[in-house]
Design a protein around this motif. Sequence first.
Motif, PDB file in Angstrom:
ATOM      1  N   UNK A 187      50.092  33.353  10.311  1.00 26.53           N
ATOM      2  CA  UNK A 187      50.915  33.972   9.267  1.00 26.53           C
ATOM      3  C   UNK A 187      50.083  34.589   8.156  1.00 26.53           C
ATOM      4  N   UNK A 188      48.822  34.164   7.981  1.00 25.21           N
ATOM      5  CA  UNK A 188      47.985  34.728   6.937  1.00 25.21           C
ATOM      6  C   UNK A 188      47.169  35.915   7.425  1.00 25.21           C
ATOM      7  N   UNK A 189      47.187  36.152   8.727  1.00 23.86           N
ATOM      8  CA  UNK A 189      46.432  37.281   9.250  1.00 23.86           C
ATOM      9  C   UNK A 189      47.247  38.557   9.095  1.00 23.86           C
ATOM     10  N   UNK A 190      46.580  39.685   9.218  1.00 24.54           N
ATOM     11  CA  UNK A 190      47.245  40.976   9.071  1.00 24.54           C
ATOM     12  C   UNK A 190      47.627  41.487  10.449  1.00 24.54           C
ATOM     13  N   UNK A 191      48.894  41.814  10.627  1.00 25.77           N
ATOM     14  CA  UNK A 191      49.348  42.380  11.882  1.00 25.77           C
ATOM     15  C   UNK A 191      49.240  43.892  11.856  1.00 25.77           C
ATOM     16  N   UNK A 192      49.816  44.536  12.869  1.00 25.57           N
ATOM     17  CA  UNK A 192      49.733  45.992  12.970  1.00 25.57           C
ATOM     18  C   UNK A 192      51.006  46.511  13.608  1.00 25.57           C
ATOM     19  N   UNK A 193      51.543  47.565  13.022  1.00 28.60           N
ATOM     20  CA  UNK A 193      52.748  48.190  13.553  1.00 28.60           C
ATOM     21  C   UNK A 193      52.661  49.691  13.293  1.00 28.60           C
ATOM     22  N   UNK A 194      52.758  50.480  14.337  1.00 23.20           N
ATOM     23  CA  UNK A 194      52.689  51.938  14.233  1.00 23.20           C
ATOM     24  C   UNK A 194      51.399  52.398  13.570  1.00 23.20           C
ATOM     25  N   UNK A 195      50.327  51.618  13.731  1.00 24.02           N
ATOM     26  CA  UNK A 195      49.044  51.981  13.156  1.00 24.02           C
ATOM     27  C   UNK A 195      48.862  51.575  11.712  1.00 24.02           C
ATOM     28  N   UNK A 196      49.844  50.878  11.126  1.00 24.46           N
ATOM     29  CA  UNK A 196      49.757  50.438   9.735  1.00 24.46           C
ATOM     30  C   UNK A 196      49.697  48.910   9.672  1.00 24.46           C
ATOM     31  N   UNK A 197      49.014  48.351   8.666  1.00 23.14           N
ATOM     32  CA  UNK A 197      48.936  46.890   8.556  1.00 23.14           C
ATOM     33  C   UNK A 197      50.288  46.269   8.226  1.00 23.14           C
ATOM     34  N   UNK A 198      50.494  45.069   8.728  1.00 22.47           N
ATOM     35  CA  UNK A 198      51.709  44.300   8.459  1.00 22.47           C
ATOM     36  C   UNK A 198      51.300  43.003   7.765  1.00 22.47           C
ATOM     37  N   UNK A 199      51.826  42.798   6.557  1.00 21.03           N
ATOM     38  CA  UNK A 199      51.560  41.570   5.809  1.00 21.03           C
ATOM     39  C   UNK A 199      52.778  40.665   5.948  1.00 21.03           C
ATOM     40  N   UNK A 200      52.534  39.454   6.456  1.00 23.93           N
ATOM     41  CA  UNK A 200      53.630  38.546   6.802  1.00 23.93           C
ATOM     42  C   UNK A 200      53.740  37.418   5.780  1.00 23.93           C
ATOM     43  N   UNK A 201      54.970  37.102   5.402  1.00 28.46           N
ATOM     44  CA  UNK A 201      55.163  36.018   4.446  1.00 28.46           C
ATOM     45  C   UNK A 201      56.600  35.509   4.509  1.00 28.46           C
TER      46      UNK A 201
END
Length: 341
Positions: free
Chosen positions: A247-261
């Motif tokens: 959950x603290x790592x950065x994901x990726x969607x459509x080439x953009x970072x995803x911040x999860x919280x």
Amino acid sequence: RIVEPDEIAAVRRRMSMGGYTKALSWLDETAGGAMVGPPAFGEFIEVLRNNAVLIQAGARVMPMPPQGRIIYPRQTTAMTAYHVGESTNITSSDLGTGDVTLQAKKLTILAKLPNELFHFASIPIESLVREDMGMVVSLKMDKTLLEDTGSQTVPKGLINYANINSYTSVGSAADAHSGYAIAPEDPYNLIGTTEEQNAKFKAFIMRPLLYTTLVNRRADAVSAGDKKGQFLFDIVRSWDAAIGQDRLSVGNLCGYPVYKSTQLSKTRTRGSGTTNNTYIIGGDFQDYLLAMSGAMEFALSTQGDTPFVADQTWLRGTMYYDGAPRHEASFSLLDNLLQNT
């Protein structure tokens, strides 16, 4: 407790004479347990917490000025150009101006500790309480800046600004009051909605379970509902070796970072419905201004009628802060989403 040799010898004599009717036990004080020392303490196990996400996503942080107020003048509208003919009067136009005002809002927390804790606790209780207070205040500030409706004493949350872009999912919804199942088009449309306002799109923020839903969502291959076809969402899994499902790592969607919280609500409702929904907020988070006091202020007191008479120590924490978008159009909201469909 120190056990004397004579006491041990007496226990052995009574055992040999048949004076015991039950077996000894290290858990029973009257049957040998008194000779066992007190339990040892391992490391302190902290509570699992949300993770603050607005600053992580790139919010622009600055110190709150000594006056407790900072005003950013800004242009709100542009002038207008006209084509005119020979010897024709030129129509005048004006540019519009406004401002973004950040005014210190006070966020506080208070702990009342019996002084026996300071004397007898086996861990440094004051540092533990201070650390917990700091984390709680940080998370409260983050959630407020995301979602609060705002008032004279409370900052307005980003998703409640009237002029941020609002986009409705094209996913299915059972009726006018239920949540939407996120569709593959939605992330791209959210990006386009932002860029249509001449703003930059740089990141998404969403709940971890919603991101996991996106990562695992597959098309049907042979029959309806088999979900064995190709992945529906553009997840570039090799985008960064450090990206994972943590959950603290950065994901990726459509080439953009995803911040999860889990700071983002999962109890939003659509209309009069009772379905628990969540949302995605995306845009240029560097276009968000956050002014805050340089450090959380702590004050400790044993004085006053109540703490002195009760033999207590009161510890108070105070943080001054405020936040607002530089351009509301830099952010887009995709609301009323089901988390795991």
